[in-house]
Design an enzyme around this catalytic site. Structure first.
Site, PDB file in Angstrom:
ATOM      1  N   ASP A  25      -5.251  -3.055  16.310  1.00 58.86           N
ATOM      2  CA  ASP A  25      -5.642  -3.305  14.917  1.00 58.86           C
ATOM      3  C   ASP A  25      -7.027  -2.730  14.591  1.00 58.86           C
ATOM      4  OD1 ASP A  25      -5.343  -4.274  12.387  1.00 58.86           O
ATOM      5  OD2 ASP A  25      -5.790  -6.354  12.891  1.00 58.86           O
ATOM      6  N   ASN A  73       5.587  -3.077   8.795  1.00 62.58           N
ATOM      7  CA  ASN A  73       4.724  -1.935   8.464  1.00 62.58           C
ATOM      8  C   ASN A  73       5.386  -0.903   7.560  1.00 62.58           C
ATOM      9  OD1 ASN A  73       2.996  -1.921  11.695  1.00 62.58           O
ATOM     10  ND2 ASN A  73       2.360  -2.822   9.759  1.00 62.58           N
TER      11      ASN A  73
HETATM   12  C1  FPP Z   1      -2.930  -1.530  12.759  1.00 63.22           C
HETATM   13  O1  FPP Z   1      -4.192  -1.179  12.191  1.00 63.22           O
HETATM   14  C2  FPP Z   1      -2.314  -0.341  13.345  1.00 63.22           C
HETATM   15  C3  FPP Z   1      -1.041   0.122  13.089  1.00 63.22           C
HETATM   16  C4  FPP Z   1      -0.133  -0.556  12.158  1.00 63.22           C
HETATM   17  C5  FPP Z   1      -0.552   1.366  13.718  1.00 63.22           C
HETATM   18  C6  FPP Z   1      -0.935   1.592  15.158  1.00 63.22           C
HETATM   19  C7  FPP Z   1      -0.526   2.965  15.539  1.00 63.22           C
HETATM   20  C8  FPP Z   1      -1.197   3.799  16.355  1.00 63.22           C
HETATM   21  C9  FPP Z   1      -2.425   3.423  17.082  1.00 63.22           C
HETATM   22  C10 FPP Z   1      -0.758   5.206  16.558  1.00 63.22           C
HETATM   23  C11 FPP Z   1       0.668   5.438  16.973  1.00 63.22           C
HETATM   24  C12 FPP Z   1       1.039   4.840  18.252  1.00 63.22           C
HETATM   25  C13 FPP Z   1       1.227   5.466  19.430  1.00 63.22           C
HETATM   26  C14 FPP Z   1       1.725   4.663  20.547  1.00 63.22           C
HETATM   27  C15 FPP Z   1       0.941   6.866  19.666  1.00 63.22           C
HETATM   28  P1  FPP Z   1      -4.381  -1.200  10.624  1.00 63.22           P
HETATM   29  O2  FPP Z   1      -3.928   0.080  10.055  1.00 63.22           O
HETATM   30  O3  FPP Z   1      -3.685  -2.388  10.045  1.00 63.22           O
HETATM   31  O4  FPP Z   1      -5.937  -1.331  10.477  1.00 63.22           O
HETATM   32  P2  FPP Z   1      -6.727  -2.133   9.339  1.00 63.22           P
HETATM   33  O5  FPP Z   1      -6.426  -3.590   9.581  1.00 63.22           O
HETATM   34  O6  FPP Z   1      -8.142  -1.773   9.622  1.00 63.22           O
HETATM   35  O7  FPP Z   1      -6.240  -1.642   8.020  1.00 63.22           O
END
Ligand code: FPP
Length: 244
Positions: A25, A73
């Protein structure tokens, strides 16, 4: 403190978790702080995923799970969803280059939503790595904990309907075998960076007795040193599993 990380010579606690789960996150906020689009944060987050996977393998963690994309998501803007799926595709093609040979890869979640080509890559990777022993890396994609439990319940209901099992024979162990994690042990340590303190529908069955570790560090800034802090904190906790 008898174990050492061979690369850094740092002392590590003896009682390391057998299964660590990460909620990756804070990517969006990391990008926003730099006035960059959110997908830029996911790209950095994917680099962290790679570094942390390698580090877990180096220090001998047997099972490590990452929450890459939840069933919720899909509500995000299309351009962000596309960017995450594209990153996922890139990283699984390249997976052997950064995890080495002896790692089993498992995907948690409903694969059927992805295009045939990506589904095939995921199934082939699971098949090709199924006998690998050093570590199991699990990637949760199109995953939801409640969805997983409903999926398992539905398989068991069909078996009851077909007369294969009796409702009274269903045990926790049997139920667990129908989850995406099947033979993987329960989560010992669940790590959520970025200051949020929620489980967000992640491994809700498997983390029934997990220890939780929260940190304000955003996922793209999460390093092996941050993981060491979590491992030290974990080693100091007294786990009683409902006993005394
Ligand atoms: C949450 O942070 C993150 C996600 C929903 C996506 C995670 C994906 C990756 C790290 C890349 C793809 C994965 C692999 C295995 C290559 P957020 O976007 O909710 O952050 P925020 O809370 O700051 O908005």
């Amino acid at each position: 403190m008898a174990l050492f990380n061979k690369k850094t010579s740092k002392a590590l606690p003896e009682n390391l978790p057998e299964h660590i789960a990460f909620i990756m996150d804070g990517n969006g906020r990391w990008a926003k702080k730099r006035s960059m689009p959110r997908k830029f944060g996911h790209r950095e987050g994917a680099k962290t995923f790679k570094k942390i996977t390698r580090y877990c393998k180096d220090i001998g963690i047997k099972n490590v799970t990452f929450y890459a994309f939840s069933t919720e998501n899909w509500r995000r803007p299309k351009d962000e969803v596309d960017a995450i799926i594209e990153l996922f595709r890139e990283y699984i093609i390249d997976v052997r280059n950064y995890i080495g040979e002896d790692v089993r890869v498992l995907f948690l979640g409903d694969k059927s939503i992805f295009d045939d080509d990506l589904q095939k890559k995921m199934i082939d990777l699971e098949e090709d790595t199924k006998d690998n022993k050093q570590m199991t890396m699990l990637l949760a994609i199109n995953y939801g904990g409640r969805d997983e439990i409903v999926h398992a319940a539905s398989i068991l209901a069909s078996k009851v309907k077909d007369g294969e099992i009796n409702p009274g024979d269903i045990t926790e162990d049997m139920f667990g075998k129908y989850l995406y994690t099947a033979d993987v042990p329960d989560v010992d340590l669940m790590i959520r960076p970025s200051g949020e303190q929620r489980i967000s529908n992640f491994l809700i069955w498997q983390s029934a007795y997990a220890e939780f570790y929260f940190t304000d560090v955003l996922w793209p800034d999460f390093t092996p040193d941050e993981l060491d802090k979590a491992l030290i904190e974990y080693s100091r906790r007294s786990r009683r599993f409902g006993g005394v």
